[in-house]
Structure formats: structure tokens, C-alpha cells
Write an enzyme that holds these catalytic residues in place. Structure first.
Site, short mmCIF file in Angstrom:
data_model
loop_
_atom_site.label_atom_id
_atom_site.label_comp_id
_atom_site.label_asym_id
_atom_site.label_seq_id
_atom_site.Cartn_x
_atom_site.Cartn_y
_atom_site.Cartn_z
CE LYS A 170 -2.05 3.05 1.75
NZ LYS A 170 -1.86 4.44 1.24
CD GLU A 245 12.53 4.62 8.99
OE1 GLU A 245 12.19 5.60 9.71
OE2 GLU A 245 12.82 4.70 7.80
CD GLU A 378 10.45 12.63 11.35
OE1 GLU A 378 9.31 12.17 11.52
OE2 GLU A 378 11.37 12.00 10.80
P1 ADP Z 1 3.06 10.82 6.73
O1 ADP Z 1 2.67 11.60 7.95
O2 ADP Z 1 4.50 10.85 6.42
O3 ADP Z 1 2.16 11.00 5.55
P2 ADP Z 1 1.69 8.42 7.45
O4 ADP Z 1 2.12 7.60 8.60
O5 ADP Z 1 0.43 9.18 7.55
O6 ADP Z 1 2.95 9.32 7.16
O7 ADP Z 1 1.63 7.57 6.12
C1 ADP Z 1 2.53 6.53 5.80
C2 ADP Z 1 1.76 5.43 5.11
O8 ADP Z 1 0.80 4.92 6.03
C3 ADP Z 1 0.97 5.87 3.89
O9 ADP Z 1 0.98 4.86 2.92
C4 ADP Z 1 -0.43 6.06 4.45
O10 ADP Z 1 -1.44 5.91 3.48
C5 ADP Z 1 -0.49 4.93 5.45
N1 ADP Z 1 -1.49 5.13 6.51
C6 ADP Z 1 -1.98 6.30 7.00
N2 ADP Z 1 -2.92 6.07 7.95
C7 ADP Z 1 -3.01 4.72 8.07
C8 ADP Z 1 -3.78 3.85 8.90
N3 ADP Z 1 -4.67 4.31 9.78
N4 ADP Z 1 -3.60 2.51 8.77
C9 ADP Z 1 -2.70 2.01 7.89
N5 ADP Z 1 -1.96 2.78 7.07
C10 ADP Z 1 -2.10 4.12 7.15
#
Ligand code: ADP
Length: 477
Positions: A170, A245, A378
Site C-alpha cells: 500500500k 520505521e 520531527e
Molecule cells: P506521513 O505523515 O509521512 O504522511 P503516514 O504515517 O500518515 O505518514 O503515512 C505513511 C503510510 O501509512 C501511507 O501509505 C499512508 O497511506 C499509510 N497510513 C496512513 N494512515 C493509516 C492507517 N490508519 N492505517 C494504515 N496505514 C495508514
């Protein structure tokens, strides 16, 4: 562009799509499917079938060979992928070219490793032969961020495939086009259907559905702390292993005997590269007080040369990825001013960048002490804060005065101090008289503390993405 499920290009079952905005001008230029639970279900099912089908039947040699072929195919399509990556993320084109080279290298490196992970035999009781064999985990889920889409895909997917897992990826909704194209190339060169599945969509929809899926065996996640917690909770429910990570607040420690000529460009690059949107950005700078003022003058000179522009301008950095990031970085620069931090130098935004692009000004602050939130949060932008220190012990303590622990660097010519400080820094990687080393695919990487757990890169990733089985064979009369 479309998702890849079971070897086929496909739209979302629900028929919905998401617009992909260019960070260069804020305008939509592409669409991706808005995959949801039903799409994730199909992808996991396809992966499961691949394990008991054509993919699962390949020998390690054959898997590795396919992966190396994919690396070569990526190199054949290098410029197309680099242009796509720049369009999607706003990276300077030379950064994207380096990222696509790294993507190819991940498949070459781990493809070469596929048939070189051996088991063990274990001495045991008389009349017993014991084997420890390595096996795939099964269906592995990979939830990756937008800052290095191509590289993150390579980093997470390649070791999993090398060990014979079937993967469901994903990628981030903000930037995933190079991942989709690379997966298309994998189908073209004959990866069996279902070995590599890519589901695009929103984090709380497709991402959540994937991490909570009862038929996955492992989750590799790179992203924010908040989502990392959700991933670990989801992994706990299904009792599956995960690697997390979750970013960092990495520090440079510069002692008075440091090679300043070498340190300064590395420190500037370490925070401005990729517009600071790098988990390992060296965003804190601790400089021994005896050289602090002189060092800052020279650092300011170098820092003020940094320029942000569009990918084709190919300057120090591009825009940040989206409006949220743009607001976030500008908020922290304002907060720094409010906290009374001194702006020592700023880069520039090039003339002629399009209106509506998410360009931020690289900013170097100095702070009298370590108390500002700019030194704990960060920022994920090109913002560096320098703080003076007096003693070695104080420097190590300050470097560890963060909830993160991803990377660190020590700059000194004193060999004993190099070792003491490197051992004292709480981080998954510590550099001595260098920083970052171009990504280091061969080098085990990951965090301690709230930077997460588990290791990627290097051969260690092959162990992370596989499991062992102990076979105990009685062969007495
Ligand atoms: P950033 O703040 O750098 O955008 P995120 O942690 O929001 O980082 O996103 C990193 C990845 O996790 C992306 O692929 C995002 O779509 C996914 N993501 C965001 N929210 C969720 C969630 N609730 N469950 C699983 N994956 C998620």
C-alpha cells in the site's frame, strides 16, 4: 494509473479514484484508484494463491533471477521512472534519477541474495539430526510513505520477495506512481500473478484494511509515529510480526578538532536533501562551544547557497510534497522565531517557480540551549537548529535527549572519542566523519526508541522477512 492485483492492472472495485496533485504547482495531473477493504481482500487472496502456485514453486535461484531481471528492466526504463517520480514528488530530477538507480539496486542486491541464505545444522542428542531451515513468512504487507516512493518500494518489497513471500503493497496516496509503474514492469518480465500486488488508496481505508487483514503474516511499515502505533496494534490483534520505521531527529556532534571542510557540506546536504523529507535528516547540530561562532559563519555561507526549485531546474531541493507539509514546515519556522531562535542563514526559492507550488525556504537557526520544540519534533523539512555544548558527556546526553533514535553522526579526528561517542549515541546507525553515505543499501538500518524496531537494508532484512523451522530427525534404530 491502475493498481496491480493478481497480475492484472485494475481499478478499484468501488469505482472511485483519487486525484494526484503535483507539488510543483498544486494541480491535479493524474488519478489513482481509491482501493478499499474489498480490493485489499482480493490482493491478499491473490498473494495467498501465488504462494501455493507458480510463485511458491520457484526455486531461490529462479526468484533471484527474476528479481535481477526486474532490476535491469528498471534501469532500461530509468528515465521514464525518474520523470514520473519527480512529477509525483517534486524532487529535483537528479535526485529522482538516484532514487530509481537505488530501486534497481535493491532488486539486484536482494535478487543476488535469494539463493545465499542458508540454514544450519544443530548438534543435538545422539541419533538425532537437526536442521534449521529458513522459510518465507507468507503474505507480507508493506505500507510505505511518500518521501521516497521508489526506494521504499525496493527497500521493503525486494527482501520479502527474495525470501519467497508474496507481497501486498500500500503505497502512499501522495506519491505512488513509480511504484505502480515498477510493479507493471515486474508483470511484463514474467513475475507470476499475485507475487506482487499493489493497492492504492487512503491510509485509513486501504492501509487500515491491509494492516488489519487476518490473512497476512507480517507488516513492514514506514511512516509517522501515530500510524505506527495503529499498525503495531493491528499486528498484535493478528499476532503477526511487524517492523516499524517511524522517523527521527538525528543529531550531528561536531567537536573542536573536526575536519570542518568535510563536515559542512555533509551537514547541509544532510538536512536539505529531499527538502528535508527524510527520516534520517540530520536536523539537530551540536557544536563544541570553542568553535561554535566560527563554525556557524562557515556553515551559514554554505547553507545560504541552497536553492529550491522545480524538478527540471534541478537545484538543491524541490518543493515539499503537499499543502500539509508546506504549512507544517512554515509553522515550525515561525515557531522558531517566536521561541527567540536566531536565523543564521536561509536558502532561496528560485525565480520562476510556478504559483501554487509547495516551495519552502531552507532555514538554519541557532539556539542557546536544547529546549525549543524545533529540537524535539520531527519537522520533515529543510530546517536545521544548531546548539553549542561544552563537554563530550554533555554532547552525548544532548544527542540522546529525544524520543527518537534513528541515526547520528560524530565529527572528530580523535579515535577514542569517535568510538566512545558512537557507542554512547542511541541510534540504529552512527556515522563517523560522514553522514548518510548515499543510502547504503548494504547497511542494516532501523531505529531504537520511538524511531521503531526491526531492521531493513543489508542481509539482515532477509532474516527479518523470513522465519525458521527446526526439523528434528530421530534416526536411531
Ligand atoms: P506521513 O505523515 O509521512 O504522511 P503516514 O504515517 O500518515 O505518514 O503515512 C505513511 C503510510 O501509512 C501511507 O501509505 C499512508 O497511506 C499509510 N497510513 C496512513 N494512515 C493509516 C492507517 N490508519 N492505517 C494504515 N496505514 C495508514
Amino acid at each position: 494509473m491502475q493498481m496491480i492485483i493478481d497480475g492484472k492492472n485494475t481499478d478499484a472495485i468501488g469505482g472511485q479514484s483519487l486525484q494526484v496533485l503535483s507539488p510543483n504547482d498544486g494541480k491535479a495531473f493524474e488519478t489513482i484508484p481509491r482501493g478499499r477493504k474489498a480490493d485489499v481482500d482480493l490482493a491478499v487472496k491473490a498473494a495467498r494463491q501465488a504462494l501455493s502456485g507458480a510463485w511458491g514453486e520457484l526455486t531461490a535461484l529462479e526468484r533471484g533471477r527474476l528479481m535481477i531481471q526486474l532490476g535491469q528492466k528498471i534501469l532500461e526504463n530509468h528515465e521514464e521512472l525518474a520523470q514520473l517520480e519527480s512529477r509525483d514528488t517534486g524532487k529535483p530530477i537528479s535526485t529522482s534519477r538516484a532514487d530509481i538507480s537505488a530501486l534497481a539496486r535493491y532488486f539486484e542486491f536482494y535478487g543476488g541474495g535469494a539463493d545465499k541464505v542458508h540454514g544450519q545444522t544443530i548438534p543435538f542428542l545422539n541419533d538425532y539430526a537437526v536442521q534449521l531451515v529458513r522459510e518465507p513468512l507468507g503474505v507480507t504487507a508493506h505500507i510505505i510513505p511518500w518521501n521516497y516512493p521508489a526506494q521504499m518500494f525496493g527497500r521493503s518489497a525486494a527482501p520479502a520477495l527474495a525470501m519467497g513471500n508474496a507481497i501486498v503493497v500500500k503505497p502512499a496516496e501522495d506519491a505512488c506512481l513509480s511504484v505502480l509503474r515498477a510493479a507493471e514492469l515486474a508483470q511484463e518480465i514474467g513475475f507470476p500473478p499475485g507475487a506482487i500486488n499493489i493497492v492504492t488508496g487512503l491510509g485509513h481505508e486501504a492501509g487500515a484494511a491491509l494492516s488489519q487483514h487476518p490473512d497476512i503474516n507480517f507488516i513492514s511499515f514506514t511512516g509517522s509515529n501515530e500510524v505506527g502505533v495503529l499498525i503495531q496494534q493491528a499486528a498484535a490483534v493478528n499476532a503477526v510480526k511487524c517492523t516499524l520505521e517511524l522517523g527521527g531527529k538525528s543529531a550531528h556532534i561536531v567537536f573542536e578538532d573536526a575536519n570542518v571542510e568535510r563536515a559542512i557540506p555533509a551537514i547541509v546536504k544532510g538536512v536539505v536533501y529531499n527538502t528535508g523529507q527524510t527520516c534520517t535528516a540530520g536536523s539537530r547540530l551540536l557544536v563544541q562551544r570553542s568553535i561554535f561562532d566560527d563554525f556557524m559563519v562557515r556553515l551559514a555561507e554554505e547553507f545560504s547557497k541552497t536553492r529550491a526549485g522545480t524538478p527540471d531546474m534541478d537545484l538543491t531541493c524541490g518543493p515539499v510534497v503537499n499543502k500539509d507539509q508546506f504549512d507544517r514546515v512554515n509553522h515550525y519556522v515561525d515557531q522558531g522565531r517566536k521561541d527567540g531562535l536566531k536565523i543564521v542563514a536561509q536558502g532561496t526559492i528560485a525565480d520562476g517557480v510556478p504559483a501554487g507550488g509547495y516551495f519552502v525556504t531552507p532555514t538554519l537557526f541557532s539556539a542557546p540551549d536544547h529546549s525549543s520544540c524545533l529540537l524535539s519534533d520531527e519537522i520533515f523539512g529543510p530546517v536545521l537548529v544548531a546548539v553549542p555544548f561544552d563537554t563530550e558527556a554533555e554532547a552525548v546526553a544532548l544527542s540522546n535527549a529525544t524520543s527518537y533514535g534513528l541515526m547520528g553522526a560524530v565529527w572528530t579526528e580523535n579515535g577514542g572519542r569517535q568510538q566512545r561517542v558512537a557507542k554512547g549515541m542511541q541510534a540504529g546507525q552512527v556515522y563517523i566523519n560522514s553522514f548518510g553515505a548515499g543510502g547504503g543499501i548494504e547497511l542494516p538500518f532501523g531505529g531504537v526508541k520511538r524511531s521503531g524496531h526491526g531492521r531493513e537494508k543489508g542481509f539482515i532484512a532477509l532474516e527479518e522477512m523470513s522465519t525458521t523451522k527446526t526439523i528434528i530427525n530421530f534416526h536411531g534404530e
